[in-house]
Write a protein that holds these residues in place. Structure first.
Motif, PDB file in Angstrom:
ATOM      1  N   UNK A  25      23.875  13.397  25.548  1.00 49.50           N
ATOM      2  CA  UNK A  25      23.386  11.798  25.277  1.00 49.50           C
ATOM      3  C   UNK A  25      23.330  11.437  26.947  1.00 49.50           C
ATOM      4  N   UNK A  26      22.172  10.888  27.154  1.00 49.82           N
ATOM      5  CA  UNK A  26      21.960  10.449  28.469  1.00 49.82           C
ATOM      6  C   UNK A  26      20.726   9.486  28.577  1.00 49.82           C
ATOM      7  N   UNK A  27      20.746   8.411  29.383  1.00 49.25           N
ATOM      8  CA  UNK A  27      19.611   7.847  29.683  1.00 49.25           C
ATOM      9  C   UNK A  27      19.150   8.300  31.230  1.00 49.25           C
ATOM     10  N   UNK A  28      17.917   8.995  31.350  1.00 44.45           N
ATOM     11  CA  UNK A  28      17.393   9.435  32.428  1.00 44.45           C
ATOM     12  C   UNK A  28      16.619   8.662  33.390  1.00 44.45           C
ATOM     13  N   UNK A  57      20.494   7.357  19.419  1.00 39.33           N
ATOM     14  CA  UNK A  57      19.863   6.459  20.476  1.00 39.33           C
ATOM     15  C   UNK A  57      20.147   5.090  20.405  1.00 39.33           C
ATOM     16  N   UNK A  58      20.593   4.276  19.273  1.00 38.59           N
ATOM     17  CA  UNK A  58      20.883   3.247  19.255  1.00 38.59           C
ATOM     18  C   UNK A  58      22.327   3.233  19.955  1.00 38.59           C
ATOM     19  N   UNK A  59      23.201   4.097  19.546  1.00 41.11           N
ATOM     20  CA  UNK A  59      24.634   3.891  20.064  1.00 41.11           C
ATOM     21  C   UNK A  59      24.503   4.214  21.586  1.00 41.11           C
ATOM     22  N   UNK A  60      23.873   4.831  22.002  1.00 44.12           N
ATOM     23  CA  UNK A  60      23.432   4.883  23.517  1.00 44.12           C
ATOM     24  C   UNK A  60      23.054   3.735  24.337  1.00 44.12           C
ATOM     25  N   UNK A  61      21.853   3.253  23.649  1.00 45.65           N
ATOM     26  CA  UNK A  61      21.466   2.133  24.363  1.00 45.65           C
ATOM     27  C   UNK A  61      22.535   0.822  24.286  1.00 45.65           C
TER      28      UNK A  61
END
Length: 104
Positions: A25-28, A57-61
């Motif tokens: 899980x990452x934002x690139x 995705x919702x949890x990551x953002x």
């Protein structure tokens, strides 16, 4: 600020290109697609099965933006790679936290 991140009165809209089964899980970071539109690249380890990747995705953002998961909702792109998210909260705070969470 990038066109993929737009401020509105009480929320921010964010365009994301999601890669499910991405290994982690990452934002690139920001990317410009072939059509010239910019978006945030993100990956999650969950599969695109029954909304699992969207929930990840919702949890990551939400974590990157410093808001609760309930403050992030999917506006469009439920079954597509490109998605538009709505993030509730003060736009200035949300934008600054998102930008500081991005890789340099």
């Amino acid at each position: 600020m990038t066109p993929a991140l737009t401020r509105h009165g009480d929320h921010v809209r964010l365009t994301v290109r999601l890669t499910p089964n991405g290994g982690r899980d990452a934002i690139d970071g920001w990317e410009t697609g072939a059509d010239g539109a910019s978006h945030l690249k993100a990956r999650v380890s969950d599969p695109p099965d029954k909304g699992k990747a969207n929930k990840a995705l919702i949890a990551l953002v939400a974590k990157a933006a410093g808001v609760a998961r309930s403050a992030v909702s999917l506006v469009s792109g439920d079954t597509q790679r490109k998605k538009i998210l709505r993030i509730e909260g003060d736009p200035e705070d949300v934008v600054s936290r998102l930008e500081s969470a991005l890789p340099r």
